[in-house]
Design an enzyme around this catalytic site. Structure first.
Site, PDB file in Angstrom:
ATOM      1  N   LYS A 190       5.618  11.685   6.860  1.00  0.00           N
ATOM      2  CA  LYS A 190       4.328  11.441   7.517  1.00  0.00           C
ATOM      3  C   LYS A 190       3.476  12.721   7.507  1.00  0.00           C
ATOM      4  O   LYS A 190       3.960  13.786   7.158  1.00  0.00           O
ATOM      5  CB  LYS A 190       4.557  10.965   8.951  1.00  0.00           C
TER       6      LYS A 190
HETATM    7  C1  LIG Z   1       8.076   5.718   8.882  1.00  0.00           C
HETATM    8  C2  LIG Z   1       7.807   4.415   9.531  1.00  0.00           C
HETATM    9  C3  LIG Z   1       8.558   3.979  10.645  1.00  0.00           C
HETATM   10  C4  LIG Z   1       9.775   4.708  11.141  1.00  0.00           C
HETATM   11  O1  LIG Z   1       9.521   5.991  11.622  1.00  0.00           O
HETATM   12  P1  LIG Z   1      10.755   6.928  12.015  1.00  0.00           P
HETATM   13  O2  LIG Z   1      10.094   8.047  12.758  1.00  0.00           O
HETATM   14  O3  LIG Z   1      11.402   7.374  10.753  1.00  0.00           O
HETATM   15  O4  LIG Z   1      11.674   6.157  12.886  1.00  0.00           O
HETATM   16  C5  LIG Z   1       8.189   2.789  11.251  1.00  0.00           C
HETATM   17  N1  LIG Z   1       7.154   2.047  10.804  1.00  0.00           N
HETATM   18  C6  LIG Z   1       6.424   2.430   9.728  1.00  0.00           C
HETATM   19  C7  LIG Z   1       5.286   1.570   9.280  1.00  0.00           C
HETATM   20  C8  LIG Z   1       6.742   3.603   9.039  1.00  0.00           C
HETATM   21  O5  LIG Z   1       6.029   3.960   7.966  1.00  0.00           O
END
Ligand SMILES: *Cc1c(COP(=O)(O)O)cnc(C)c1O
Length: 387
Positions: A190
């Site tokens: 992210k």
């Molecule tokens: C990355 C992501 C998650 C999960 O995030 P984590 O912090 O790895 O648990 C959930 N939903 C979406 C749409 C994502 O892109």
């Protein structure tokens, strides 16, 4: 060791940006004597809430645990149904299962790749309690339309804002009050990363209080409050809680990264514009859209191959990889995975199936150079020359 062959130019799909300030912040935290959910977590929450425009922000260990807590906070239970897109990372659907509820998949808009509001109502049953809107790869979902339906049908709305830090929906950042709760991710893929980490934002004081307890075993007093108290405090545990705490090392990194976010997004938008311009020569490639009033943060840059493409999606990915360009298939579809598959569901999601089969995510990261991006674009030209 051979020195004769130079490293082939290789462009990864993504790469976190961590500077000297993050390193210093972690070291200071390690030396501070407070390592988990302490003063730095509190400060990160305060600054995050201010940045997105929310009243409360609750830091947790990931977006997956954030979503799990959000459903607990909304009292979603076994037997309930929650509407969400299948076209999302699998954590979206899994988080609904954690509270015993059932994800009901609704198809997406083929242009925005977000929930298609026109298809929502047909999926509502007497068991439906909530809609989980996902701002896929950083483009805000149609919150006004979703909220209108939710209000009329007495449903809650929660946002999976994992990818949407700094994204804007009609003048307000995601995380500001567009729904009951929004859940963010700080995973290295992210834009803002703390290694692992997540955040929930809400305007609701009661939910804020409850989620703060649930993330630390439902203890009724925080470690900081107990530490600072002049009187002995005997804590209580009124329900079954969890350990979803963020560490202070993570929060220290997050605080530095938060100061960089707008710069990160500005640069990503520049790269995105260059891709869109350069790839416009291929009429069978559809660039990402940014509807009026919305700001895409370009967490990912994804293009779609239309039917008349001279090369298949998977062959294009392989040919680019052979030239040192790493790509990813677009967004997965949860309903195609074992825990969620059914033929009936599959037949109801034509746009989801088409999107997951025909999209490609291209390399995009903060410290990517112009040369790196040219290498990607040249890769396309080489592969497609003569096709
Ligand atoms: C990355 C992501 C998650 C999960 O995030 P984590 O912090 O790895 O648990 C959930 N939903 C979406 C749409 C994502 O892109």
């Amino acid at each position: 060791m051979s020195t004769s062959t130079p490293e082939k130019h290789f462009i990864p799909i993504a790469k976190p940006f961590i500077g000297a300030e993050e390193e210093t912040a972690v070291l200071e935290t390690l030396r501070s004597g407070w390592l988990s959910q302490g003063p730095r977590v509190a400060e990160f929450e305060k600054q995050f809430a201010a940045y997105v425009g929310a009243k409360h922000a609750i830091a947790v260990s990931s977006c997956t645990t954030a979503l799990h807590l959000a459903f607990l906070g909304a009292n979603i239970q076994a037997g309930d149904e929650v509407i969400c897109p299948s076209l999302s990372f699998i954590a979206t659907a899994n988080s609904i299962r954690y509270v015993g509820a059932r994800p009901v998949f609704v198809d997406v808009d083929p242009v925005t790749f977000n929930l298609d509001p026109a298809k929502l109502e047909a999926a509502i049953t007497p068991r439906t309690r909530a809609i989980l809107a996902v701002h896929q790869i950083g483009l805000p979902a149609a919150m006004n339309e979703i909220n209108e339906i939710a209000q009329r049908r007495s449903l809650l709305v929660i946002e999976d804002a994992a990818c949407a830090i700094g994204s804007v929906y009609h003048g307000k950042r995601i995380g500001a009050p567009h729904s009951l709760m929004a859940c963010f991710s700080f995973h290295p893929r992210k834009i803002l990363t703390t290694g692992e980490g997540g955040m929930i934002t809400t305007e609701d004081a009661q939910i804020n209080e409850r989620l703060r307890r649930l993330r630390q075993h439902a203890m009724d007093v925080s470690d900081v409050a107990r530490h600072q108290s002049k009187n002995v405090i005997l804590e209580r545990y009124d329900e079954v809680g969890y350990n979803f705490r963020m560490t202070d090392m993570q929060a220290a990194v997050g605080l530095v990264q938060l100061g960089r976010v707008e710069g990160f997004i500005r640069r990503r938008r520049e790269f995105a514009a260059v891709y869109t311009e350069a790839l416009s020569e291929y009429e069978w490639l559809v660039p990402p859209s940014e509807p009026q009033g919305l700001r895409h943060n370009y967490q990912s840059y994804m293009v779609r191959l239309k039917g008349r493409s001279p090369i298949s999606r998977d062959d294009l990915m392989q040919a680019l990889l052979d030239r040192g360009v790493s790509t990813r298939r677009g967004i997965m579809a949860a309903h195609r995975e074992k825990p969620y598959f059914s033929n009936r569901t599959d037949s109801m999601l034509p746009e989801t199936n088409s999107a997951t089969d025909n999209c490609i995510i291209l390399p995009l990261f903060h410290q990517m150079s112009e040369e790196d991006q040219n290498h990607v674009i040249e890769g396309f030209r080489e592969v497609l020359r003569g096709k």
